[in-house]
Design an enzyme around this catalytic site. Structure first.
Site, PDB file in Angstrom:
ATOM      1  N   ASP A 325     -27.647   9.390 -22.889  1.00 31.91           N
ATOM      2  CA  ASP A 325     -27.298   8.239 -24.200  1.00 31.91           C
ATOM      3  C   ASP A 325     -26.745   7.089 -23.116  1.00 31.91           C
ATOM      4  O   ASP A 325     -25.914   7.447 -22.442  1.00 31.91           O
ATOM      5  CB  ASP A 325     -26.528   8.726 -25.213  1.00 31.91           C
ATOM      6  CG  ASP A 325     -27.382   9.410 -26.224  1.00 31.91           C
ATOM      7  OD1 ASP A 325     -28.358   8.984 -26.527  1.00 31.91           O
ATOM      8  OD2 ASP A 325     -26.715  10.366 -26.583  1.00 31.91           O
ATOM      9  N   THR A 397     -18.346 -12.664 -40.101  1.00 33.42           N
ATOM     10  CA  THR A 397     -19.152 -12.212 -41.009  1.00 33.42           C
ATOM     11  C   THR A 397     -20.449 -11.874 -40.725  1.00 33.42           C
ATOM     12  O   THR A 397     -21.093 -12.847 -39.842  1.00 33.42           O
ATOM     13  CB  THR A 397     -19.103 -13.037 -42.324  1.00 33.42           C
ATOM     14  OG1 THR A 397     -19.876 -14.059 -41.995  1.00 33.42           O
ATOM     15  CG2 THR A 397     -17.554 -13.292 -42.702  1.00 33.42           C
ATOM     16  N   ARG A 401     -22.276 -14.920 -38.571  1.00 33.49           N
ATOM     17  CA  ARG A 401     -22.574 -14.365 -37.280  1.00 33.49           C
ATOM     18  C   ARG A 401     -21.730 -15.269 -36.134  1.00 33.49           C
ATOM     19  O   ARG A 401     -22.010 -15.291 -35.268  1.00 33.49           O
ATOM     20  CB  ARG A 401     -24.125 -14.503 -36.909  1.00 33.49           C
ATOM     21  CG  ARG A 401     -24.633 -13.509 -37.904  1.00 33.49           C
ATOM     22  CD  ARG A 401     -26.089 -13.204 -37.263  1.00 33.49           C
ATOM     23  NE  ARG A 401     -26.972 -14.287 -37.263  1.00 33.49           N
ATOM     24  CZ  ARG A 401     -27.812 -14.689 -36.249  1.00 33.49           C
ATOM     25  NH1 ARG A 401     -28.012 -13.963 -35.243  1.00 33.49           N
ATOM     26  NH2 ARG A 401     -28.432 -15.803 -36.444  1.00 33.49           N
TER      27      ARG A 401
END
Lengths: 708, 561, 216
Positions: A325, A397, A401
């Site tokens: 990962d 938010t 953005r």
């Protein structure tokens, strides 16, 4: 890494944790405490039971031989017969001791685990459905079974493995992981698994039990570290076959030698024949084989990895492809600001200033990194929110953005996604230049995340100042680590949810061989299957429930302990530290296990040459004096020569126990380099060492009356 | 030209011949063993035999086919020997007694060609040509068929089908053995070897009386005896007999014949597995052993510490004047390192270490280059054992040519390396334990008053080493034509031949079922000098350790004064 | 066919295969080779035989013959071959080179029997040819492998030559020339060893310089 409560009982210092790219690292293990030998002696003696010895054909032959010489020594007593008899028995005991010591370390760990498994009283809920707790009754923790619901509150011990279905709590898992910091466990999501024997520190949770009685995680751990149901791994079996066949060959060589010698008028006593046999059969590796296997598992446990089978550890050594990962393994967890790129006509410092301003209230790691960059690269002192009286912070938010600040003087600063900020500029009468777009594209293309910074002075149209380059920070030294893996023949594949462009850039920077971008669990599964189709063995780590199928499919699936119980169930190893980089260590431990076996086998067989040169002239130079030439060590007498060979044979077992437990030194390198090195040390060394050892022992033994 | 240079050039000429043959012959054999096309002749043959050439056999079926043809071979040959006095051109020879016929049948079917009889006064034409020579052809070809199957075990994946025994056998016989034999038989005749159907002739000798002489179909049988690494001579003196091996030139040709298939098969192997380097690795190990052994024996023959002559030489005892020492040791080394066992000089009369080297060569398991087919599968098994230990030492589940060496594979490999030493040691031990059977040791080789001597023991050890390894050469002083020796020898030869074949074919079956493992940087390179060195070390160490005690009572005791 | 069990079918195939191969390899092949051999290399294929004037076969140039009297003592007018163990063991007076019993001594170098045998040969050779016992050629006192070896070393022939010349009453140069004529060099110049063929040499001697006393 934390201190490890698991290994408290075994006073083995932890091997230094590997640091990627740090000093030459190697897989190490615990060291042998001489006291352990003494403590394990009773166990070693118990193992003399022939029914137990049968499992180890090489040492069983030695035991039978010892019994024969004992009989001979009793019926026809002589100093020589008794000395040989004693040392033959010691050979068997030493072999058992090696196994007992290895098991002893596991037992100590198991004892610690058992303490965690104190009988808990479970508060069982008769029926539970969301929002409805049902009636509560108290039962013993051991009586819980699959599908039961229990409620656990602060201060109580979780009575069994399960998933949190209601509530959130902080849990102390130190009994299992050794990690003293509490972890959060909550219903839903990937952090819902709790382990029996861990303690709830705060709040109240309802747990759905997912294990049968006696099969809990702790039970399995105890079994594993004790080696109670240790099964021989494929390689161990194959090696056993080889050792058994060598034993048979030597048995035949010795048994058929007697008629040949008798014809020549050199019939040998039983004691001498048994000595020859014991000297020839591969006792060294035969004695240490199971200890090596147990110690290999033990080394994993010391690294807080639980392997569900020895087979999985061996498979780890064979891994061809590692799926890693990105986040946490290849890169640090978060993106960081690396550069401020101003548009034409804007001063760098002005951009840095604006960027800092807009990020003051941004407590995300990205936001903090902008402030840090502004300070370290542009010398901007960090301003505290309090300094900007009347400033109004605009939080990020999902809709806007962007985030920013409106200062008291009407000055506004914004930073955020390119399109959002440019829209803001246009809405405020500005005209973002073409240049911004190309800067944004360039940063995206390089795998970074662009944040556009804009400002609006009172009464003026808004304007873009420049772009902050946020990038994934590849862990220091990881590149070298991957180069090593490549040398070992292991292909690394980075798994990431990023878009292909970003993924490619990071992959290049980190030096992984391949990447899987915008990866879904299905993609992972497909990749694993594709690799396996070509005969490759694949290892991966995972934690989420949706990782479970891939974990099960992979040849080595390491589940993070923080993960769901589904993931832990599916994988064949659990990493208690939940450290994805550990996969690399697991591979190394797997390899080291095999290398230790191979090297000691080579050593053991190479030893025989010197023993021949000691024993054969001793046996036959009476009838054929010419054979005395073979006594190249110049051993004192026939009896002292045979005695010395047998003593050496026994002592070498004791001498190699630490190596068997620790594993031979392993440095990642190509197959040929490894082979050359190990052949030199254990092959050539095995050839030479006994010549020296037997001679030295002979120098002492020759003074024993009766052996002259 | 000095003797040394002549000896070196002789070896060089042989090496050159073998080197030139390596590629074309190796590739040709690979072609024979892989092509899908059947020639018209072969189609007729398959029909006559009643076999389906397209059927792909499992290892079990393949093995049972090998056993079937071998059983038929033993029965047929036994029958021929028992009734030879009724056959045409019997030269007046009586029927062969039962235990000798059994021993001889087993001997020729197992590619051993141990001979407890002397050809010129035991066998007629028919028994030789249609009995022994046919088994020489077939047993040699069976060996190649078996190794082809093992190679297919490496090249095929996820299947239990390993080829068709009847096709492999027929092709090797018809396309390889037969044409080679015709060509070289004619060459041998052209150089003086005999080939006729005549009966005994009278040679008038005025001084010491008339003698009876016969020539026999010698050249045709000589060629296949060598090419097929069989070794059983028409005459008692084998390839020392001037009719079999008339000149030093035919001597060179004969050595070439007995080595050429063995040394070319690694090429076949490399071709079939798709890596010529793998072939070169094996052939280099074979060559190193061959050269090393040759140097060793030649040194001890020419530096004979013999006790017999004032100037220290008895090295020509049992050697022919036209060959001399170098051409004799060259033949000896080659015949004992292959499973041939033909001799152009008596190994019994070699110096202790020279004869010891002959024994050790066979103990290596006939792998340098070994018998036709059997040599390659022998060294492949040892390579698997080496790969196993080496693989562990590099930290991976050992794999060879993309196939993992798991417990199953290891089991068959271990059984293989266990079988021959077990046969050799058990039978030798048994013979030495039996008072009546040690009487077969030649009295001239015992100590004073028939006391035990290392050389006497060597005769017995050599005998079972030779039979267990299907070599067939002997320390000829031993009288093997007794009931016990005939029977024990036949058993030793059968165990030494067919048990290993079971393990090899079972191994092939197990390998073919696997899916291949891809080669990576972490894979042990099996086509490298390092691996070749380790293979060599493993071979010498394993063999040395197994036989050292026995050798110490024989050649070592004799040679170390 | 289908009603026959597989093992039986396999063995039937094996029997048929063995018969087919016996015909091809055991009959056709040797006949073919014999045919070619007899057509192209008639003399060699039949044993390199040497006939006398009356057409009797007197020798094969490839196989040795003995030249000894009834007691086994060497006849001085002939070159002697190497010691031969090719004897019929049931005939104790068999001097060796018996075509039906090709064999060597098979005695090891440590053998006391071999030691005394060779010592005896050295003594008699040294005496017969007046040679220092330490200089006796090796091949003259060691038995060949086949017992059929017609060759001796050049040194051996040179040692014997004076005795032969004396017995036949001919000069050394003639004998030396005949020895030379019957010497075979190394094939290709480096294969094997140079040797003198005693059989052809003695036949040549008898032809050119018949030994009168031999008949007496």
């Amino acid at each position: 890494m934390s201190s490890n409560t698991l290994t408290e009982a075994a006073p083995a210092p932890r091997a230094p944790q590997q640091k990627p790219g740090g000093e030459p690292h190697r897989v190490g293990g615990g060291f042998l405490d001489p006291k352990m030998l003494w403590k394990s002696l009773p166990d070693a003696l118990k193992k003399l039971d022939p029914r137990v010895m049968m499992k180890n054909p090489v040492m069983f032959v030695v035991e039978v031989g010892s019994a024969l010489t004992t009989y001979e020594a009793i019926t026809k007593p002589s100093v020589f017969a008794w000395v040989i008899t004693v040392w033959l028995w010691l050979t068997v005991v030493f072999a058992n001791l090696a196994e007992a010591v290895a098991e002893g370390r596991g037992k100590a760990q198991a004892a610690t685990l058992r303490k965690a498994k104190t009988t808990t009283v479970a508060r069982k809920l008769a029926s539970w459905s969301p929002g409805n707790s049902g009636a509560e009754s108290e039962v013993a923790g051991t009586e819980l079974t699959l599908g039961d619901f229990v409620v656990v509150e602060a201060g109580q011990v979780i009575p069994g493995d399960g998933d949190v279905v209601e509530g959130v709590a902080s849990v102390d898992e130190s009994a299992i992981t050794g990690e003293s910091a509490p972890v959060i466990r909550e219903s839903g999501g990937d952090r819902s698994a709790v382990t029996g024997g861990t303690k709830v520190l705060s709040d109240r949770i309802v747990v759905k039990i997912t294990s049968k009685p006696g099969e809990t995680f702790i039970d399995r751990m105890i079994n594993l570290v004790e080696g109670a149901n240790r099964q021989k791994t494929p390689n161990e079996l194959a090696l056993n076959v080889l050792l058994a066949s060598l034993t048979i060959v030597f048995l035949l060589a010795v048994v058929t030698l007697q008629p040949m010698a008798t014809w020549a008028g050199a019939a040998q006593s039983l004691v001498v024949m048994v000595s020859l046999l014991v000297a020839l059969i591969p006792t060294t590796i035969g004695a240490l084989l199971s200890a090596i296997g147990i110690a290999g598992m033990d080394r994993l446990v010391q690294r807080n990895v639980l392997a569900m089978s020895g087979r999985a550890v061996e498979a780890a050594g064979d891994i061809n492809t590692l799926l890693l990962d990105k986040t946490g393994t290849i890169t640090l967890g978060n993106r960081q600001a690396s550069e401020f790129v101003p548009v034409a006509g804007v001063d760098k410092d002005a951009l840095a200033d604006a960027a800092q301003l807009s990020s003051l209230s941004d407590e995300t790691p990205e936001g903090r990194s902008i402030v840090v960059l502004a300070k370290t690269a542009y010398g901007l002192r960090e301003r505290h929110e309090g300094e900007l009286a009347g400033a109004e912070f605009v939080p990020f938010t999902a809709q806007t953005r962007m985030s920013g600040v409106n200062l008291a003087d009407g000055h506004e600063v914004r930073k955020g996604a390119g399109s959002a900020v440019m829209k803001w500029v246009r809405d405020n009468g500005g005209h973002p230049t073409e240049e911004v777009g190309s800067l944004v594209d360039a940063i995206s293309g390089a795998g970074g995340t662009p944040l556009v910074v804009a400002e609006k002075a009172p009464g003026q149209p808004a304007r873009t100042l420049g772009v902050i380059h946020l990038k994934d920070v590849v862990k220091e030294g990881i590149r070298e680590r991957f180069a090593e893996l490549r040398q070992m023949g292991i292909k690394t594949v980075m798994i990431t949810g990023d878009n292909p462009l970003t993924a490619k850039a990071i992959a290049e920077e980190a030096g992984v061989d391949d990447f899987l971008a915008e990866a879904t669990p299905e993609d992972k599964m497909a990749l694993i299957k594709k690799e396996q189709e070509g005969g490759k063995l694949v290892a991966m780590t995972g934690d989420g429930t949706n990782d479970a199928p891939a974990l099960a499919q992979a040849d080595v699936g390491v589940a993070m302990n923080t993960g769901t119980s589904a993931a832990k169930e599916a994988g064949n190893m659990v990493d208690l530290d939940s450290n994805p980089t550990k996969l690399i260590e697991i591979v190394e431990i797997g390899k080291q296990l095999l290398i230790t076996r191979g090297s000691l086998t080579t050593f053991s067989i190479a030893n025989d040459v010197a023993k021949y040169f000691a024993i054969i002239p001793a046996m036959f130079s009476v009838v054929y004096p010419g054979l005395h030439v073979l006594n190249i060590m110049g051993l004192h007498s026939a009896k002292s020569a045979i005695t010395s060979a047998i003593i050496f044979n026994a002592l070498i077992i004791i001498g190699l126990i630490p190596l068997a437990l620790r594993g031979v030194q392993y440095k990642p390198s190509s197959a040929s380099a490894l082979l050359r090195r190990n052949l030199l040390i254990y092959g050539a060394g095995g050839l030479v060492l006994p010549f020296v050892g037997i001679k030295l022992i002979d120098l002492v033994v020759q003074f024993i009356p009766g052996l002259r | 030209m000095s003797d040394t240079w002549a000896g070196l050039l002789q070896v060089a000429a042989l090496v050159l011949l073998l080197a030139v043959s390596y590629r074309p012959l190796g590739d040709y054999m690979a072609h024979i063993l892989t092509t899908k096309k059947h020639s018209r002749v072969e189609k007729v043959l398959y029909k006559t035999m009643g076999v389906d050439p397209e059927a792909d056999q499992t290892w079990g079926t393949y093995l049972r086919s090998v056993f079937a043809i071998s059983a038929v071979g033993v029965l047929l040959l036994y029958t021929l020997l028992r009734v030879q006095h009724h056959l045409m051109m019997a030269l007046g020879m009586p029927k062969v007694n039962a235990d000798l016929a059994y021993n001889t049948a087993a001997s020729f079917v197992t590619n051993t060609n141990w001979q407890n009889y002397s050809g010129e006064n035991t066998l007629g034409y028919v028994a030789q040509a249609t009995g022994l020579a046919v088994q020489n052809f077939v047993s040699a070809s069976v060996g190649i068929a078996v190794v082809a199957t093992l190679i297919r075990g490496f090249t095929r994946n996820r299947t239990d089908r390993l080829g068709n025994f009847w096709v492999d056998l027929t092709r090797v016989l018809i396309r390889l053995m037969l044409p080679f034999s015709i060509v070289f038989a004619v060459i041998l005749v052209a150089c003086g070897s005999v080939q006729s159907l005549g009966d005994h002739m009278t040679v008038v000798h005025t001084i010491n009386g008339d003698q009876s002489l016969y020539t026999g179909g010698t050249a045709s049988q000589e060629v296949i005896k060598l090419l097929g690494t069989n070794g059983g001579g028409i005459f008692n003196a084998n390839s020392a007999h001037p009719f079999e091996n008339p000149t030093a030139f035919t001597n060179l040709i004969e050595i070439y014949l007995l080595l050429v298939i063995g040394f070319s098969l690694p090429r076949t192997f490399g071709k079939m597995v798709g890596s010529h380097k793998q072939g070169y690795t094996l052939v280099s190990v074979m060559a190193i052993i061959w050269v090393g052994s040759l140097i060793f024996s030649t040194f001890f023959e020419t530096h004979h510490h013999g006790i017999n002559l004032a100037d220290g030489h008895a090295a020509l005892e049992g050697k022919e004047s036209r060959f001399g020492i170098p051409a004799s040791t060259l033949f000896m080394t080659s015949t004992t390192l292959t499973s041939t066992g033909a001799v152009n000089s008596w190994h019994d009369s070699y110096s202790p270490f020279g004869g010891g080297a002959a024994m050790f060569n066979m103990m290596l398991g006939e792998i340098a280059p070994g018998g036709t087919g059997s040599g390659l599968y022998g060294i492949l098994i040892l390579a698997i054992v080496t790969v196993f230990i080496a693989g562990l030492m590099v930290g991976r589940t050992p794999e060879y040519l993309g196939k993992k060496i798991r417990p199953t594979e290891m089991k068959y490999a271990a059984l293989y390396i266990l079988t021959t030493p077990a046969v050799v040691l058990i039978f030798t031990g048994l013979a030495m334990a039996l008072k009546g059977e040690t009487a077969s040791i030649s009295s001239g080789n015992l100590g004073p008053n028939g006391s035990p001597s290392p050389h006497g023991f060597s005769e017995v050890l050599y005998a079972f080493t030779s039979m267990g390894n299907n070599n067939g050469s002997a320390f000829g002083g031993l009288s093997g034509n007794t009931h016990w020796w005939n029977t024990a020898g036949a058993l030793a030869m059968m165990f030494g031949r067919f048990l290993p074949m079971i393990w090899v074919l079972a191994l092939a079956g197990s390998l073919a079922k696997q899916k291949p493992v891809p080669e990576t940087e972490g894979t042990l390179k099996t086509a490298s000098p390092l691996f070749a060195g380790m293979l060599l070390g493993t071979i010498l160490l394993v063999v040395g350790l197994t036989y050292f005690p026995a050798l110490s009572l024989g050649p070592l005791a004799e040679g170390l004064h | 066919m289908s009603r026959i069990s597989a093992p039986l079918r396999r063995h039937l195939a094996a029997i048929r295969a063995m018969l087919v191969f016996t015909v091809i390899l055991g009959i056709a092949y040797p006949l073919l080779v014999t045919g070619i051999a007899q057509l192209a290399f008639k003399n060699k294929a039949n044993g390199s035989l040497i006939k006398n004037a009356s057409g009797q076969i007197v020798a094969s140039s490839l196989l040795c013959q003995q030249y000894v009297d009834k007691s086994g003592a060497a006849l001085p007018q002939y070159f002697q071959t190497r010691p031969s163990d090719a004897t019929n063991s049931s005939n104790s007076s068999d001097p060796g080179c018996n075509y039906s019993y090709s064999a060597g001594s098979n005695l090891g170098t440590d053998s006391a029997t071999l030691k005394s045998t060779i010592e005896g040969r050295i003594a008699s050779y040294a005496k017969a040819y007046n040679i220092d016992p330490t200089k006796v050629p090796e091949d003259a006192v060691t038995a060949s492998a086949s017992g059929m070896d017609p060759g001796i070393s050049v040194e051996n022939a040179d040692d014997q030559a004076p005795a032969v010349a004396k017995a036949r009453g001919i000069d050394m140069a003639t004998v030396d020339q005949l020895v030379k004529d019957n010497t075979t060099g190394r094939p290709l110049g480096f294969l094997g060893e140079k040797y003198v063929n005693v059989v052809t040499l003695n036949l040549a001697l008898d032809k050119a310089h018949p030994f009168a006393a031999a008949k007496s």
